[in-house]
Design a protein around this motif. Structure first.
Motif, short mmCIF file in Angstrom:
data_model
loop_
_atom_site.label_atom_id
_atom_site.label_comp_id
_atom_site.label_asym_id
_atom_site.label_seq_id
_atom_site.Cartn_x
_atom_site.Cartn_y
_atom_site.Cartn_z
N TYR A 66 22.59 -37.24 10.01
CA TYR A 66 23.70 -36.85 10.89
C TYR A 66 24.89 -36.52 10.01
O TYR A 66 25.40 -37.39 9.28
CB TYR A 66 24.06 -37.98 11.86
N VAL A 67 25.33 -35.27 10.04
CA VAL A 67 26.41 -34.86 9.15
C VAL A 67 27.24 -33.78 9.81
O VAL A 67 26.73 -32.95 10.56
CB VAL A 67 25.84 -34.36 7.79
N THR A 68 28.55 -33.84 9.56
CA THR A 68 29.46 -32.77 9.97
C THR A 68 30.12 -32.22 8.73
O THR A 68 30.61 -32.98 7.88
CB THR A 68 30.52 -33.29 10.95
N VAL A 69 30.14 -30.90 8.63
CA VAL A 69 30.84 -30.22 7.54
C VAL A 69 31.96 -29.40 8.17
O VAL A 69 31.71 -28.52 9.00
CB VAL A 69 29.89 -29.31 6.74
N ALA A 70 33.20 -29.71 7.82
CA ALA A 70 34.37 -29.04 8.39
C ALA A 70 34.93 -28.06 7.37
O ALA A 70 35.24 -28.42 6.24
CB ALA A 70 35.44 -30.05 8.79
N PHE A 71 35.04 -26.80 7.80
CA PHE A 71 35.53 -25.72 6.94
C PHE A 71 36.89 -25.25 7.41
O PHE A 71 37.08 -25.00 8.61
CB PHE A 71 34.58 -24.52 6.98
N GLU A 75 41.24 -17.91 9.84
CA GLU A 75 40.99 -16.57 10.38
C GLU A 75 40.68 -16.60 11.87
O GLU A 75 40.70 -15.56 12.53
CB GLU A 75 39.81 -15.91 9.65
N GLY A 76 40.35 -17.77 12.40
CA GLY A 76 40.05 -17.88 13.82
C GLY A 76 38.61 -18.24 14.08
O GLY A 76 37.76 -18.19 13.19
N PRO A 77 38.29 -18.61 15.33
CA PRO A 77 36.96 -19.13 15.65
C PRO A 77 35.84 -18.10 15.55
O PRO A 77 34.67 -18.47 15.49
CB PRO A 77 37.11 -19.64 17.09
N ARG A 78 36.16 -16.78 15.56
CA ARG A 78 35.09 -15.79 15.49
C ARG A 78 34.27 -15.98 14.22
O ARG A 78 33.03 -15.92 14.25
CB ARG A 78 35.67 -14.38 15.51
N LEU A 79 34.95 -16.22 13.10
CA LEU A 79 34.22 -16.44 11.86
C LEU A 79 33.44 -17.74 11.89
O LEU A 79 32.44 -17.89 11.18
CB LEU A 79 35.18 -16.42 10.66
N GLY A 80 33.88 -18.67 12.73
CA GLY A 80 33.14 -19.92 12.86
C GLY A 80 31.73 -19.69 13.37
O GLY A 80 30.79 -20.40 13.00
N LEU A 124 28.63 -26.29 16.74
CA LEU A 124 29.88 -25.75 16.20
C LEU A 124 31.03 -26.07 17.15
O LEU A 124 30.93 -25.87 18.36
CB LEU A 124 29.79 -24.24 16.03
N GLU A 125 32.13 -26.55 16.58
CA GLU A 125 33.33 -26.82 17.36
C GLU A 125 34.56 -26.38 16.56
O GLU A 125 34.59 -26.54 15.34
CB GLU A 125 33.45 -28.31 17.70
N SER A 126 35.54 -25.85 17.26
CA SER A 126 36.80 -25.47 16.62
C SER A 126 37.83 -26.56 16.86
O SER A 126 37.97 -27.07 17.97
CB SER A 126 37.31 -24.14 17.21
N VAL A 127 38.56 -26.93 15.80
CA VAL A 127 39.60 -27.95 15.91
C VAL A 127 40.82 -27.50 15.11
O VAL A 127 40.73 -26.57 14.30
CB VAL A 127 39.12 -29.33 15.38
N ALA A 128 41.94 -28.15 15.35
CA ALA A 128 43.15 -27.90 14.58
C ALA A 128 43.52 -29.16 13.84
O ALA A 128 43.38 -30.27 14.37
CB ALA A 128 44.29 -27.45 15.49
N ASP A 129 44.00 -29.01 12.61
CA ASP A 129 44.38 -30.19 11.82
C ASP A 129 45.82 -30.58 12.12
O ASP A 129 46.46 -30.05 13.04
CB ASP A 129 44.13 -29.95 10.33
N ALA A 130 46.35 -31.52 11.34
CA ALA A 130 47.69 -32.05 11.58
C ALA A 130 48.77 -30.99 11.46
O ALA A 130 49.86 -31.14 12.02
CB ALA A 130 47.97 -33.20 10.61
N VAL A 136 36.60 -25.14 11.47
CA VAL A 136 35.34 -25.12 12.20
C VAL A 136 34.51 -26.31 11.74
O VAL A 136 34.27 -26.49 10.55
CB VAL A 136 34.56 -23.82 11.96
N GLN A 137 34.12 -27.14 12.71
CA GLN A 137 33.27 -28.29 12.42
C GLN A 137 31.82 -27.93 12.72
O GLN A 137 31.47 -27.59 13.85
CB GLN A 137 33.70 -29.50 13.25
N LEU A 138 31.01 -28.04 11.69
CA LEU A 138 29.58 -27.74 11.80
C LEU A 138 28.82 -29.06 11.81
O LEU A 138 28.70 -29.73 10.79
CB LEU A 138 29.14 -26.89 10.61
N GLY A 139 28.36 -29.47 12.99
CA GLY A 139 27.56 -30.68 13.09
C GLY A 139 26.09 -30.35 12.92
O GLY A 139 25.58 -29.39 13.51
N MET A 140 25.39 -31.14 12.09
CA MET A 140 23.97 -30.91 11.85
C MET A 140 23.21 -32.21 12.03
O MET A 140 23.60 -33.25 11.47
CB MET A 140 23.74 -30.36 10.44
N GLY A 141 22.15 -32.15 12.80
CA GLY A 141 21.27 -33.30 12.97
C GLY A 141 19.86 -32.90 12.57
O GLY A 141 19.34 -31.89 13.05
#
Length: 259
Positions: A66-71, A75-80, A124-130, A136-141
């Protein structure tokens, strides 16, 4: 593990979900120390609140990956969306390097199958930081030690350890090369764009040139899977002869007489 150069890896034995932990870290400002070409990685040994697509529960016992890689993705969620295809290619190439060969295939848009059964999924989920910067958060199971039994999920599922090449494989043995391959492919994607990723995905894609079904909510449509358009959408040639572009849906492979 240290992860690829510049990447930050956080390991926790038990998490609600790796997506939730990654989001909390970004909202707390942890992304400020991460380079624009790197990523934040959260690896959980077990999830108590794992989720799949459309909010579906994701069974997350110990022994699987179970891993999430956040990039960073200003540029916006389209590239996500493109990152999801990069990750799919990275997963099948990692499994091939571990000895699974061509048995590992990609099912549009974001599942990995092994011998025709689901062994891994992406979220895939889009989030905003502080600071309000998009990520873009890429969750992989990945099912390493176990898979959901028949009846629990509406599709065949398998685990790496159920195959000869996966005997004794651990989540960590998958994670290390997976992050390395993902770092290589995201670097190439940023430099060369989506076209090479799309071409690589199609080489590993399942059902190309065959009749497939797609669930679109309550609707089911059938047609020949002709490929992906330049943005990664599925191109379906319907029985009428019309080409239909599908942006989101669940692909399945119909039984004889179902289409």
């Amino acid at each position: 593990m240290a992860g690829p150069p510049g990447w930050r890896v956080v390991h926790r034995p038990v998490v609600d979900s790796t997506q939730a932990v990654a989001r909390a870290l970004l909202e707390a400002g942890e992304g400020r120390a991460i380079r624009p070409d790197a990523a934040l990685v959260v690896h959980g040994g077990e999830q108590t609140g794992g989720r799949g697509r459309h909010g579906r529960a994701w069974t997350s016992p110990p022994g699987n990956l179970y891993v999430t890689v956040a990039f960073p993705c200003p540029e916006g969620p389209r590239l996500g969306v493109e990152i999801g295809f990069v990750a799919g290619v990275a997963l099948v190439e990692t499994l091939a390097a571990l000895g699974f060969g061509s048995d590992a295939r990609l099912k549009w848009p974001n599942d990995v199958l092994l011998g025709g059964a689901k062994v891994a999924g992406l979220l895939l989920e889009s989030v905003a930081d502080a600071d309000g910067i998009g990520w873009v958060q890429l969750g992989m199971g990945v099912n390493v030690a176990s898979a959901p039994p028949p009846g629990v999920v509406p599709y065949p599922a398998t685990a790496l350890n159920a195959h000869p090449a996966g005997d004794g494989v651990t989540p960590e043995a998958v994670l290390d090369p997976l992050l390395g391959r993902l770092a290589d492919l995201t670097r190439q994607w940023r430099a060369r764009g989506f076209k090479p990723v799309r071409e690589a995905w199609l080489r590993h894609g399942l059902g190309l040139g065959e009749t497939v079904g797609v669930r679109l909510g309550a609707e089911r449509v059938f047609g020949v899977f002709e490929g992906l358009n330049p943005d990664g959408a599925l191109i379906l040639r319907e029985p009428s002869g019309d080409a239909r572009t599908i942006l989101a849906g669940d692909v399945f492979f119909p039984t004889p007489g179902e289409d």
